[in-house]
Design a protein around this motif. Structure first.
Motif, mmCIF file in Angstrom:
data_model
loop_
_atom_site.group_PDB
_atom_site.id
_atom_site.type_symbol
_atom_site.label_atom_id
_atom_site.label_comp_id
_atom_site.label_asym_id
_atom_site.label_seq_id
_atom_site.Cartn_x
_atom_site.Cartn_y
_atom_site.Cartn_z
ATOM 1 N N ARG A 19 -16.479 -5.655 -4.662
ATOM 2 C CA ARG A 19 -15.449 -5.619 -5.674
ATOM 3 C C ARG A 19 -15.435 -4.231 -6.308
ATOM 4 N NH1 ARG A 19 -15.024 -8.092 -11.673
ATOM 5 N NH2 ARG A 19 -12.819 -8.689 -11.691
ATOM 6 N N TRP A 36 -4.845 1.041 -5.203
ATOM 7 C CA TRP A 36 -5.996 1.528 -4.442
ATOM 8 C C TRP A 36 -5.503 2.116 -3.128
ATOM 9 C CZ3 TRP A 36 -10.799 1.848 -6.383
ATOM 10 C CH2 TRP A 36 -11.098 1.081 -7.513
ATOM 11 N N ALA A 49 -3.470 -1.388 -1.669
ATOM 12 C CA ALA A 49 -2.838 -2.419 -2.492
ATOM 13 C C ALA A 49 -2.361 -1.784 -3.785
ATOM 14 C CB ALA A 49 -3.802 -3.558 -2.798
ATOM 15 N N THR A 57 2.525 -7.530 -6.804
ATOM 16 C CA THR A 57 1.570 -6.859 -5.907
ATOM 17 C C THR A 57 2.185 -6.587 -4.537
ATOM 18 O OG1 THR A 57 0.707 -8.981 -5.142
ATOM 19 C CG2 THR A 57 -0.415 -7.959 -7.017
ATOM 20 N N TYR A 59 0.540 -5.232 -0.498
ATOM 21 C CA TYR A 59 -0.662 -4.936 0.263
ATOM 22 C C TYR A 59 -0.322 -4.304 1.608
ATOM 23 C CZ TYR A 59 -3.014 -8.227 -2.883
ATOM 24 O OH TYR A 59 -3.523 -8.871 -3.987
ATOM 25 N N PHE A 67 -8.019 -8.961 0.974
ATOM 26 C CA PHE A 67 -8.196 -8.218 -0.274
ATOM 27 C C PHE A 67 -7.274 -8.776 -1.345
ATOM 28 C CE2 PHE A 67 -9.550 -3.848 1.677
ATOM 29 C CZ PHE A 67 -10.525 -4.497 2.413
ATOM 30 N N ILE A 69 -5.856 -7.626 -5.249
ATOM 31 C CA ILE A 69 -5.802 -6.683 -6.360
ATOM 32 C C ILE A 69 -5.431 -7.424 -7.629
ATOM 33 C CG2 ILE A 69 -3.373 -6.047 -5.970
ATOM 34 C CD1 ILE A 69 -4.184 -3.150 -6.756
ATOM 35 N N TYR A 79 -8.770 -3.974 -10.416
ATOM 36 C CA TYR A 79 -9.854 -4.436 -9.562
ATOM 37 C C TYR A 79 -9.349 -4.615 -8.133
ATOM 38 C CZ TYR A 79 -11.561 -5.777 -14.178
ATOM 39 O OH TYR A 79 -11.921 -5.769 -15.510
ATOM 40 N N LEU A 80 -10.261 -4.506 -7.191
ATOM 41 C CA LEU A 80 -9.944 -4.806 -5.803
ATOM 42 C C LEU A 80 -11.084 -5.652 -5.246
ATOM 43 C CD1 LEU A 80 -7.862 -4.301 -3.516
ATOM 44 C CD2 LEU A 80 -9.389 -2.484 -2.710
ATOM 45 N N MET A 82 -12.607 -7.367 -2.218
ATOM 46 C CA MET A 82 -12.517 -7.179 -0.772
ATOM 47 C C MET A 82 -13.436 -8.181 -0.091
ATOM 48 S SD MET A 82 -12.465 -3.000 -0.563
ATOM 49 C CE MET A 82 -14.145 -2.820 -1.167
ATOM 50 N N TYR A 93 -12.462 5.056 -1.090
ATOM 51 C CA TYR A 93 -11.399 4.345 -1.780
ATOM 52 C C TYR A 93 -11.092 5.053 -3.101
ATOM 53 C CZ TYR A 93 -11.515 0.494 1.519
ATOM 54 O OH TYR A 93 -11.412 -0.273 2.657
ATOM 55 N N CYS A 95 -8.692 5.184 -6.616
ATOM 56 C CA CYS A 95 -7.833 4.510 -7.578
ATOM 57 C C CYS A 95 -6.700 5.450 -7.986
ATOM 58 C CB CYS A 95 -8.671 4.141 -8.796
ATOM 59 S SG CYS A 95 -7.754 3.406 -10.158
#
Length: 120
Positions: A19, A36, A49, A57, A59, A67, A69, A79-80, A82, A93, A95
């Motif tokens: 996460r 992300w 995402a 959202t 993706y 995943f 988000i 937050y992501l 995964m 990754y 942000c």
């Protein structure tokens, strides 16, 4: 000046979960979309995402169903989650946040990146 601080990356086995978190701090009116992105060695940065301030959202096809988000607007944090990670998810990754400023046009801010490594 707005700062994005990411956390949660690391090494995980294939099929595992991680996460990621990203918190925005500084002086701004609001944060619009947050997202992300990831960049693997030798590849271009790609969207993973994205989530709007109202919760809509989208993706990348490669992560749909694995995943998730989410964001906490009160904390200006995204937050992501995964799950079912694969070696192909290995990347740095990043942000991203669309900052709505009091005194300038909206602009994008990037985090410093967090490494996610998935072993087979």
């Amino acid at each position: 000046q707005v700062q994005l601080v990411e956390s949660g990356g690391g090494l995980v086995q294939s099929g595992g979960s991680l996460r990621l978190s990203c918190a925005a701090s500084g002086i701004f009116f609001s944060i619009a979309a947050m997202g992300w992105y990831r960049q693997a060695p030798g590849k271009q940065r790609e969207l993973v995402a994205k989530i709007t301030s109202s919760g809509s959202t989208n993706y990348a096809d490669s992560v749909k169903g694995r995943f998730t988000i989410s964001r906490d607007n009160a904390k200006n944090t995204v937050y992501l989650q995964m799950n079912s990670l694969k070696p192909d998810d290995t990347a740095v990754y990043y942000c991203n946040a669309r900052v709505i400023s009091y005194s300038s046009a909206p602009y994008d801010r990037w985090g410093q990146g967090t490494q996610v490594t998935v072993s087979s």
